[in-house]
Structures are given as C-alpha cells and as structure tokens.
Design an enzyme around this catalytic site. Structure first.
Site, PDB file in Angstrom:
ATOM      1  N   CYS A  92       0.822  -1.215   0.000  1.00  0.00           N
ATOM      2  CA  CYS A  92       0.000   0.000   0.000  1.00  0.00           C
ATOM      3  C   CYS A  92       0.857   1.267   0.000  1.00  0.00           C
ATOM      4  CB  CYS A  92      -0.919  -0.021   1.227  1.00  0.00           C
ATOM      5  SG  CYS A  92      -1.989   1.427   1.371  1.00  0.00           S
ATOM      6  N   CYS A 191      -5.407  -2.171   7.913  1.00  0.00           N
ATOM      7  CA  CYS A 191      -6.580  -1.309   8.105  1.00  0.00           C
ATOM      8  C   CYS A 191      -7.908  -1.986   7.798  1.00  0.00           C
ATOM      9  CB  CYS A 191      -6.431  -0.029   7.296  1.00  0.00           C
ATOM     10  SG  CYS A 191      -6.416  -0.292   5.487  1.00  0.00           S
TER      11      CYS A 191
END
Length: 342
Positions: A92, A191
C-alpha cells in the site's frame, strides 16, 4: 512551503499537523479512503475535520477504494491462495500513500508530503534514504522499503525523532480540543482487517477444506483445517499423531491443500531469496544487515543481486521465513532497499 499531510484521524497524524503548522509550513491535509468500511471512515474523519478546523488547514478526502481494491486488497487475497503470507502495508505504501496520494499532492502544488509514520530520512552516499525511527519499538522503516526515490526525496516524518510514549501526552497538551485518549483507538496493523485475516478470506474463498499434514520425510502425520489458515512458523491448529515435541509449519503446498511440519530446528534457514523491488542497480555485493519480518531482529548476511533476484546468505540461521513477506536490506540504520521473499 506547502506540505501535504496524510491524515488518518489518529493521534500521530494529528500531532504531525500541529508540529508542521508550528514549524511554519502551509499544511494541506488528505484522508485516503481505502477500504469499504464507511462507519470506520466516519469515526476517523470526525477527528480529521476537528484537527483541520482548529489548526485552520485545508483538508480533502481522496476516494481511493477502487484503486486500493485492485492493487492491494485483491493481491492480499490472491497471495494467500498461493500459499504466501502477504504484507499489504508494504504494498500500500508505494502504490497508494506514496504513489496515488503523492501524485495528487504534487499536482496541487505541494512540495513535500508528510505522515505520522515512525521513521526518519537518512542518507547513503548522495541519496536520501528511509532511516529507522528513534523509537526502535515503533519503527516502521521496514514497511517503507518499496517506496520510490521521488517519494523519499519529498518526505517529512515529524515524529521520527520522538518516542511514541511521549507523543500522546504532548499531543493532548498542545491540542486539548482533541478530546480524550480513550476516544482514540490504536491504528490496526492492517486497516481492512477487523479481527482476523481469515474473516476477509472467507468472503472470497473456502478456507475450511481439511487437508493432510506431512512431516519432513513426506509421511502423512495428521490433518489440518485448510492451508490458508497457516503461516510459516505457526504451531497450532493442526494434528500430528504421536508428537511429543511442538511442531511448526515449515511449508505450505496450496495446489495439494497440504502443509509440511517439523521441529523448531527444521525452521532454520541460512539462505533467503527475494524478487528485487528497490535495491539500486549499482548495488555492491557484501555483508549487510537484513530483516525478513517486521518484528525480526536485523541479521548479518552476505547479500548479492543477480538477475533482479536478491540472495541473502546468513551467518546465523533465521527462522520463520515466509513467501510474500519483505526482505529489507539496511546500511547502519538506513534502508538500502529490498524485495518480496520467494
């Protein structure tokens, strides 16, 4: 100077906004909407709006769910299908936070990008590099190994020289309107994972197909609950007939839905290979410190780069080497580069 700050709604990025403003920067806050848990986003966005209003900084939401799903989330699922242990944060960071968001920030006239990461900027020769944080227990340099040189050249880490334990009291003293510590949850490592990565995989694949457990000699010794439920080094959740000593997962064979187990000493590895991502083309073979997992201690290895493959030969054995994790090469406490373990 105009600085883009990636805001999460947590204490670290909120205090980073305060510090940047205090240092005289023109700050523009960005919140990256990555996963599809809207309720969770709203909790963090309330904090972001509060910070932006009180510090009088511009703030913008970047809708990036589709890009995140295609580039990070889908790869997370596919990686487990391949019997690997993925590292979504390491994926990410270069693609989303210091890829998509950085591009948007630069287009809007920001000269720098800042985050609440615990890391610093160092130097190797003439090149800026990611450097370990002062707080070694919270250091996040490992997850940043794959970001581009353009991103590194643009980075500011306001918290890099601070200890995590001192940030919270300073933040709440400087910004009493933040509320109370109880209202701030610690950031999750991944997340989009609420409880366990298996809950995510269950939405896409059947993770509960029983399979055979084999020993290092290839003999059938027990059963397991489904190969995706295991990572290298795991020691629970499978049966081994007649075993008196603890057994650990040594290998995952996805095409057969089998796992291979053995004793602790069988986990020992002296050589690890990785597909290169960011070791420079002029890399010189030699002895370097290498991390093969986020929480692992850097270990001395002779590292060479052959046909875009990093080969690390360790002086002492390393344990729990898993395909899909990052191999990161350090010079002192600076990240030289790394790759994905094969």
């Amino acid at each position: 100077m105009k600085v883009a700050l990636l805001m999460s709604g947590g204490v670290d990025s909120s205090y980073s906004a305060y510090l940047l403003k205090k240092q005289g920067y023109e700050v523009k806050g960005f919140y990256l909407k990555l996963h599809d848990k809207e309720e969770k986003h709203q909790v963090f966005l309330r904090n972001c709006y509060k910070v932006a209003e009180n510090l009088q900084i511009d703030f913008e939401i970047i809708e990036a769910q589709e890009a995140f799903r295609q580039k990070v989330y889908n790869e997370f699922v596919e990686s487990y299908k391949r019997g690997e242990t993925p590292n979504p944060c390491a994926l990410c960071n270069p693609l989303m936070k210091f890829g998509l968001a950085l591009d948007i920030a630069l287009e809007q006239g920001c000269q720098k990008i800042a985050t609440g990461h615990y890391a610093r900027i160092g130097k190797i020769g003439e090149h800026l590099r990611i450097r370990e944080a002062k707080d070694k227990t919270k250091d996040q340099s490992y997850f940043l190994y794959a970001i581009s040189q353009t991103a590194i050249n643009s980075l500011i880490f306001p918290l890099g020289d601070m200890l995590k334990e001192e940030v919270k009291p300073l933040a709440f003293a400087a910004m009493p309107w933040l509320g109370s510590l109880e209202t701030y949850k610690e950031s999750q490592e991944i997340c989009f994972v609420e409880t366990d990565y298996i809950d995510i995989l269950k939405k896409h694949v059947d993770v509960e197909k029983e399979g055979i457990v084999r020993n290092v000699h290839g003999q059938e010794v027990g059963m397991h609950k489904g190969y995706m439920q295991y990572t290298i080094g795991k020691r629970k959740g499978f049966s081994v007939k007649g075993a008196h000593d603890p057994h650990f997962v040594l290998k995952i064979i996805p095409e057969k839905n089998e796992i291979v187990v053995g004793k602790k000493e069988d986990l020992a590895t002296f050589e690890v290979e990785a597909m290169n991502k960011t070791l420079p083309g002029d890399f010189v073979s030699g002895n370097y410190y290498v991390k093969i997992r986020y929480r692992s201690t850097p270990a001395l290895a002779f590292v060479s780069l052959i046909d875009e493959k990093i080969i690390a030969k360790f002086e002492e054995p390393v344990y729990g080497v898993a395909k899909g994790q990052a191999l990161v090469v350090y010079v002192d406490d600076n990240v030289l580069g790394g790759g994905v373990i094969l």
